[in-house]
Structures are given as structure tokens and as C-alpha cells.
Design a protein around this motif. Structure first.
Motif, PDB file in Angstrom:
ATOM      1  N   SER A  76       0.819  -1.223   0.000  1.00  0.00           N
ATOM      2  CA  SER A  76       0.000   0.000   0.000  1.00  0.00           C
ATOM      3  C   SER A  76       0.852   1.272   0.000  1.00  0.00           C
ATOM      4  O   SER A  76       0.368   2.347  -0.304  1.00  0.00           O
ATOM      5  CB  SER A  76      -0.894  -0.001   1.241  1.00  0.00           C
ATOM      6  N   LYS A  77       2.126   1.138   0.382  1.00  0.00           N
ATOM      7  CA  LYS A  77       2.987   2.322   0.511  1.00  0.00           C
ATOM      8  C   LYS A  77       3.320   2.952  -0.832  1.00  0.00           C
ATOM      9  O   LYS A  77       3.754   4.101  -0.879  1.00  0.00           O
ATOM     10  CB  LYS A  77       4.249   1.975   1.281  1.00  0.00           C
ATOM     11  N   ASP A  78       3.124   2.219  -1.931  1.00  0.00           N
ATOM     12  CA  ASP A  78       3.299   2.839  -3.259  1.00  0.00           C
ATOM     13  C   ASP A  78       2.397   4.062  -3.394  1.00  0.00           C
ATOM     14  O   ASP A  78       2.754   5.048  -4.016  1.00  0.00           O
ATOM     15  CB  ASP A  78       2.886   1.851  -4.370  1.00  0.00           C
TER      16      ASP A  78
ATOM     17  N   GLY B  63      11.340  -0.416   5.697  1.00  0.00           N
ATOM     18  CA  GLY B  63      10.208  -1.255   5.301  1.00  0.00           C
ATOM     19  C   GLY B  63       9.634  -0.884   3.959  1.00  0.00           C
ATOM     20  O   GLY B  63      10.337  -0.384   3.066  1.00  0.00           O
ATOM     21  N   ASN B  64       8.332  -1.103   3.855  1.00  0.00           N
ATOM     22  CA  ASN B  64       7.636  -0.915   2.593  1.00  0.00           C
ATOM     23  C   ASN B  64       7.747   0.510   2.073  1.00  0.00           C
ATOM     24  O   ASN B  64       7.897   0.719   0.872  1.00  0.00           O
ATOM     25  CB  ASN B  64       6.157  -1.259   2.780  1.00  0.00           C
ATOM     26  N   THR B  65       7.649   1.494   2.957  1.00  0.00           N
ATOM     27  CA  THR B  65       7.697   2.887   2.492  1.00  0.00           C
ATOM     28  C   THR B  65       9.024   3.175   1.813  1.00  0.00           C
ATOM     29  O   THR B  65       9.069   3.839   0.778  1.00  0.00           O
ATOM     30  CB  THR B  65       7.468   3.860   3.669  1.00  0.00           C
TER      31      THR B  65
ATOM     32  N   ALA C  76      -8.676  -2.383   9.243  1.00  0.00           N
ATOM     33  CA  ALA C  76      -7.361  -2.002   8.711  1.00  0.00           C
ATOM     34  C   ALA C  76      -6.356  -1.824   9.835  1.00  0.00           C
ATOM     35  O   ALA C  76      -6.675  -1.312  10.905  1.00  0.00           O
ATOM     36  CB  ALA C  76      -7.468  -0.704   7.906  1.00  0.00           C
ATOM     37  N   CYS C  77      -5.115  -2.235   9.546  1.00  0.00           N
ATOM     38  CA  CYS C  77      -4.025  -2.068  10.496  1.00  0.00           C
ATOM     39  C   CYS C  77      -3.670  -0.595  10.612  1.00  0.00           C
ATOM     40  O   CYS C  77      -3.815   0.165   9.657  1.00  0.00           O
ATOM     41  CB  CYS C  77      -2.790  -2.800   9.997  1.00  0.00           C
ATOM     42  N   SER C  78      -3.154  -0.216  11.776  1.00  0.00           N
ATOM     43  CA  SER C  78      -2.720   1.155  11.981  1.00  0.00           C
ATOM     44  C   SER C  78      -1.243   1.172  12.384  1.00  0.00           C
ATOM     45  O   SER C  78      -0.859   0.572  13.391  1.00  0.00           O
ATOM     46  CB  SER C  78      -3.586   1.775  13.083  1.00  0.00           C
ATOM     47  N   GLY C  79      -0.450   1.834  11.555  1.00  0.00           N
ATOM     48  CA  GLY C  79       0.971   2.032  11.868  1.00  0.00           C
ATOM     49  C   GLY C  79       1.181   3.530  11.927  1.00  0.00           C
ATOM     50  O   GLY C  79       1.054   4.155  12.977  1.00  0.00           O
ATOM     51  N   THR C  80       1.412   4.126  10.756  1.00  0.00           N
ATOM     52  CA  THR C  80       1.363   5.597  10.695  1.00  0.00           C
ATOM     53  C   THR C  80      -0.075   6.056  10.866  1.00  0.00           C
ATOM     54  O   THR C  80      -0.330   7.185  11.262  1.00  0.00           O
ATOM     55  CB  THR C  80       1.864   6.123   9.335  1.00  0.00           C
ATOM     56  N   GLY C  81      -1.023   5.187  10.496  1.00  0.00           N
ATOM     57  CA  GLY C  81      -2.448   5.523  10.552  1.00  0.00           C
ATOM     58  C   GLY C  81      -2.980   6.100   9.246  1.00  0.00           C
ATOM     59  O   GLY C  81      -4.176   6.344   9.115  1.00  0.00           O
ATOM     60  N   GLY C  82      -2.097   6.306   8.286  1.00  0.00           N
ATOM     61  CA  GLY C  82      -2.505   6.921   7.024  1.00  0.00           C
ATOM     62  C   GLY C  82      -3.577   6.118   6.284  1.00  0.00           C
ATOM     63  O   GLY C  82      -4.577   6.679   5.831  1.00  0.00           O
ATOM     64  N   THR C  83      -3.367   4.821   6.197  1.00  0.00           N
ATOM     65  CA  THR C  83      -4.310   3.974   5.438  1.00  0.00           C
ATOM     66  C   THR C  83      -5.697   4.033   6.051  1.00  0.00           C
ATOM     67  O   THR C  83      -6.688   4.334   5.369  1.00  0.00           O
ATOM     68  CB  THR C  83      -3.851   2.495   5.448  1.00  0.00           C
TER      69      THR C  83
ATOM     70  N   ILE D 298       5.477  -8.070  15.226  1.00  0.00           N
ATOM     71  CA  ILE D 298       4.824  -7.656  13.973  1.00  0.00           C
ATOM     72  C   ILE D 298       5.420  -6.326  13.518  1.00  0.00           C
ATOM     73  O   ILE D 298       5.519  -5.392  14.314  1.00  0.00           O
ATOM     74  CB  ILE D 298       3.291  -7.488  14.142  1.00  0.00           C
ATOM     75  N   GLU D 299       5.817  -6.263  12.245  1.00  0.00           N
ATOM     76  CA  GLU D 299       6.440  -5.044  11.711  1.00  0.00           C
ATOM     77  C   GLU D 299       5.419  -4.222  10.939  1.00  0.00           C
ATOM     78  O   GLU D 299       4.688  -4.764  10.123  1.00  0.00           O
ATOM     79  CB  GLU D 299       7.565  -5.419  10.739  1.00  0.00           C
ATOM     80  N   GLY D 300       5.379  -2.922  11.216  1.00  0.00           N
ATOM     81  CA  GLY D 300       4.503  -2.025  10.448  1.00  0.00           C
ATOM     82  C   GLY D 300       3.183  -1.757  11.140  1.00  0.00           C
ATOM     83  O   GLY D 300       2.397  -0.950  10.679  1.00  0.00           O
TER      84      GLY D 300
ATOM     85  N   PHE E 252      -5.302  -5.922   3.212  1.00  0.00           N
ATOM     86  CA  PHE E 252      -4.087  -6.740   3.308  1.00  0.00           C
ATOM     87  C   PHE E 252      -2.935  -5.881   2.764  1.00  0.00           C
ATOM     88  O   PHE E 252      -2.822  -5.697   1.557  1.00  0.00           O
ATOM     89  CB  PHE E 252      -4.225  -8.018   2.460  1.00  0.00           C
ATOM     90  N   PRO E 253      -2.085  -5.320   3.663  1.00  0.00           N
ATOM     91  CA  PRO E 253      -1.147  -4.273   3.225  1.00  0.00           C
ATOM     92  C   PRO E 253       0.008  -4.705   2.320  1.00  0.00           C
ATOM     93  O   PRO E 253       0.457  -3.916   1.509  1.00  0.00           O
ATOM     94  CB  PRO E 253      -0.592  -3.715   4.539  1.00  0.00           C
ATOM     95  N   ASP E 254       0.535  -5.938   2.495  1.00  0.00           N
ATOM     96  CA  ASP E 254       1.700  -6.247   1.646  1.00  0.00           C
ATOM     97  C   ASP E 254       1.835  -7.741   1.366  1.00  0.00           C
ATOM     98  O   ASP E 254       0.986  -8.551   1.739  1.00  0.00           O
ATOM     99  CB  ASP E 254       2.997  -5.626   2.215  1.00  0.00           C
ATOM    100  N   HIS E 255       2.938  -8.080   0.695  1.00  0.00           N
ATOM    101  CA  HIS E 255       3.136  -9.418   0.118  1.00  0.00           C
ATOM    102  C   HIS E 255       3.965 -10.318   1.033  1.00  0.00           C
ATOM    103  O   HIS E 255       4.875  -9.848   1.733  1.00  0.00           O
ATOM    104  CB  HIS E 255       3.874  -9.238  -1.216  1.00  0.00           C
TER     105      HIS E 255
HETATM  106  N1  PMP Z   1       1.275  -3.199   7.305  1.00  0.00           N
HETATM  107  C1  PMP Z   1       2.537  -3.024   6.901  1.00  0.00           C
HETATM  108  C2  PMP Z   1       3.321  -4.208   6.456  1.00  0.00           C
HETATM  109  C3  PMP Z   1       3.119  -1.757   6.917  1.00  0.00           C
HETATM  110  O1  PMP Z   1       4.390  -1.587   6.506  1.00  0.00           O
HETATM  111  C4  PMP Z   1       2.331  -0.670   7.383  1.00  0.00           C
HETATM  112  C5  PMP Z   1       2.957   0.697   7.432  1.00  0.00           C
HETATM  113  N2  PMP Z   1       3.709   0.987   8.577  1.00  0.00           N
HETATM  114  C6  PMP Z   1       1.021  -0.904   7.818  1.00  0.00           C
HETATM  115  C7  PMP Z   1       0.527  -2.173   7.742  1.00  0.00           C
HETATM  116  C8  PMP Z   1       0.145   0.188   8.386  1.00  0.00           C
HETATM  117  O2  PMP Z   1      -0.208   1.141   7.439  1.00  0.00           O
HETATM  118  P1  PMP Z   1      -0.283   2.668   7.877  1.00  0.00           P
HETATM  119  O3  PMP Z   1       1.126   3.120   8.107  1.00  0.00           O
HETATM  120  O4  PMP Z   1      -0.901   3.355   6.707  1.00  0.00           O
HETATM  121  O5  PMP Z   1      -1.074   2.763   9.112  1.00  0.00           O
END
Ligand code: PMP
Length: 344
Positions: free
Chosen positions: A47-49, A77-79, A182-189, A235-237, A308-311
Motif C-alpha cells: 500500500s505504501k506505493d 520497510g515498505n515505504t 485495517a491495520c494502523s501504523g502511521t495511521g494513514g491507510t 509484527i512489523e509495520g 491486506f497491506p503487503d506481500h
Molecule cells: N502493514 C505493513 C506491512 C506496513 O508496513 C504498514 C505501514 N507501517 C502498515 C501495515 C500500516 O499502514 P499505515 O502506516 O498506513 O497505518
């Protein structure tokens, strides 16, 4: 006869418009219908694309960024991968300051996309001049014509999802979505997608996923930062030890916490049963759905979209490695060990 050539100008044209895929096996005994928004279909496999492209193109539009300039971020990571990919195609230099905790595989992936990687000591505090935050800040000050993406504190992170992920889900579900998980990391998604969906239908429930060891759920419920919530997790991200301004807590209705072990097993289960090779946080999101289903959150008319954020390929030496699972003690209580490795 002259035939048109059907080609994309670059992989940037393939960012977004990821598929929504109905889940059947994993959710067979749950109440409602469940659909995965599979972000691994982005060219950078996450999703970071979306945020890399949006933030960089906004900077171009405002005239802040010109070819040959430098883009800086703190992430392994993905970003980081997405920024490196977009930078390569658009002709920018990309500098990523990463922690020495990052796996060699991840650092090599960033380098494969042409990024310059500063590996900074993991054991120092965030305000130490050697920390990856401080190194990135310093490089940004020193390098003329550079921008610092700073995804945890960048409002454009939310806007990227408000403009793409949200409208796509609304359109793909024909406006029938009832719940977003949805997962929250940065929270952007979650924040950007939620803002758009709530504008269409304020009754859509927005369910955030957090990790044990992170402060987000507690902060959402009490508006207080509780440092006691913080401890290391796998868990990463997902989750965070600070409060990112890229999270719009108002747009989220409820947070669920998931355990490292359960998320890892769930990711393996999705791969084994749905044929969808997903990352660790996809397992976390699906585990949250299981807990929410057990709590009776859904009814037979529910149409639940799970991001589902990544592969899965990013986790070959972790959740898809039986020895790693064993080393974490994750095979003690329940097992998704494949028993497919037969020495002959
Ligand atoms: N899953 C993964 C694998 C991520 O890298 C991230 C980003 N940190 C997230 C979920 C969460 O997305 P967001 O940063 O938009 O909250």
C-alpha cells in the motif's frame, strides 16, 4: 495493418486500483461476507506505493521537487522500497536512514532500487545524533534541494488514501461496505480510507488493528499516552510507541489488539487456504476479524472489507520460516507447520 501498442509508460501507472477479493475458506464459519483489498498487487508490493507517489507528486506540483533533487526518509520497510521505486523512475536521489536491526535482505532490497542506505545503530535513543531520525534530519538540513517525507507526521499520507483507497473500496463494493478492518501504523491507510467512506455513509464502522506493545488502542480510548503499554513485539509495520499525527483517531470507531503469534499463524493460514501470499500484518488484520466475529460484531448482512497491506515474500526469513516460528515459541500451542519439507 497498424496495431496499437498496449504498454504502460512505467510501473507508476500500475499503482492503485488493487483488486478486492472475496474470502471463502478462512471465513467459512464467520457471520457476514468478507473481502480482502489486496495491496500486494501494487508494483512495489504494498500500500505504501500510494503514499510515495502522492507525496512526491504533490511536492512536484508545488515546485518543491525538481529532477535531480533528493528524497529522504527513515524506514527500512515498505515505504522505503516504494519511495526508492518512485524516485528511480522520476529521476530523484533517494536516501534512506535505517536501523541496524533491519535484516540484510531488506537493506539489499532498498539498494536494488538504487537507494543510498545509511545504517544507523539500533541501540541508541531517538534523540541521539546517531539515531536514524537524527541522521535523516541532519541529511535533510545539509543536502540542498532535499525533501523529508516523514510519513508519521505527514498529512499527505492520509490524503493519499482519501483520494485512492477510499474511493476504490466504495466503488468496488457498490457502496455496500458495512465495516472496514485495517491495520494502523502511521495511521494513514485507515484514516484516509475512513474519512472518505464515512463521508459516503457515516454508519460504516471503522475497525483499527493494533499490536500488544503499542500505545494506539489505549490512546484512542483514553486520549492519554501511556508509556506502560510499550514493550517489544514482532509484527512489523503495525502499532507504534508514539502518537503519529498521520492518524485521525476521530475517524476510527474501535481498536482491536492482536498477538504476534496469532497474526503469524493467521498469515500462514491465509496463504495455505486462500492461495493469497500475504504479509504479517495481513495476518494481523485477519486475526482481528476473527476476534471481532467471536465478539458478535457482524451480522448476516455485513460486508466487511479487510485491507491486506503487503506481500508474503517480504517475510521469507520470518513467519514463513519454520525455524523462525520455532525460535519465537510460536509452534508451542497451535501449528501451521507445513510438514512439507522432506529430505530425500
Ligand atoms: N502493514 C505493513 C506491512 C506496513 O508496513 C504498514 C505501514 N507501517 C502498515 C501495515 C500500516 O499502514 P499505515 O502506516 O498506513 O497505518
Amino acid at each position: 495493418m497498424n496495431k496499437d501498442i498496449k504498454a504502460y509508460d512505467s510501473v507508476l501507472d500500475l499503482i492503485g486500483e488493487t483488486p478486492l477479493i472475496k474470502l471463502s475458506t478462512t471465513t467459512a464459519h464467520y457471520t457476514g461476507e468478507f473481502f480482502a483489498k489486496v495491496e500486494a498487487f501494487n508494483p512495489g508490493h504494498s500500500s505504501k506505493d500510494r503514499i510515495a507517489l502522492h507525496i512526491i507528486e504533490e511536492a512536484e506540483r508545488k515546485g518543491i521537487l525538481k529532477p535531480g533533487d533528493t528524497i529522504i526518509e527513515t524506514t527500512s520497510g515498505n515505504t522505503g522500497f516504494s519511495i526508492a521505486m518512485v524516485s528511480r523512475i522520476k529521476g530523484y536521489d533517494c536516501i534512506l536512514a535505517v536501523s541496524s536491526k533491519s535484516s540484510a535482505d531488506k537493506i539489499d532490497m532498498l539498494k536494488s532500487m538504487g537507494a543510498k542506505v545509511y545504517v544507523c545503530p539500533a541501540h541508541v535513543s531517538a534523540d541521539d545524533p546517531r539515531s536514524y531520525y537524527e541522521v535523516a534530519k541532519r541529511l535533510h538540513e545539509e543536502i540542498k534541494n532535499s525533501i523529508y517525507i516523514n510519513q508519521y507526521f505527514n498529512e499527505l499520507n492520509i490524503e493519499a488514501h482519501y483520494k485512492s483507497t477510499g474511493p476504490e473500496i466504495w466503488e468496488q463494493t457498490g457502496g455496500q461496505i458495512t465495516h472496514l478492518v485495517a491495520c494502523s501504523g502511521t495511521g494513514g491507510t485507515i484514516s484516509g480510507t475512513a474519512r472518505f467512506l464515512k463521508e459516503q455513509n457515516p454508519n460504516i464502522e471503522i475497525l483499527g488493528v493494533d499490536a500488544y506493545g503499542s500505545v494506539l488502542k489505549k490512546y484512542h480510548e483514553t486520549k492519554e499516552f501511556d508509556a506502560e503499554e510499550i514493550y517489544p513485539y514482532r509484527i512489523e509495520g503495525l502499532g507504534k510507541n508514539l502518537i503519529p499525527t498521520a492518524t485521525d483517531f476521530e475517524s476510527i470507531d474501535y481498536f482491536v489488539k492482536v498477538k504476534d503469534e496469532d497474526a503469524a499463524h493467521m498469515a500462514r493460514k491465509i496463504s495455505q487456504t486462500e492461495g493469497l501470499f500475504v504479509g504479517y500484518t495481513s495476518g494481523a488484520a485477519m486475526q482481528a476479524v476473527k476476534l471481532l466475529n467471536d465478539e458478535g460484531r457482524f451480522d448476516k448482512n455485513s460486508k466487511v472489507v479487510i485491507i491486506f497491506p503487503d506481500h508474503g515474500s517480504r517475510y521469507m526469513s520470518k513467519i514463513y520460516n519454520d525455524q523462525w516460528m520455532q525460535d519465537q515459541g510460536f509452534f508451542d500451542s497451535k501449528s501451521t507447520a507445513t510438514e512439507q519439507h522432506i529430505e530425500y
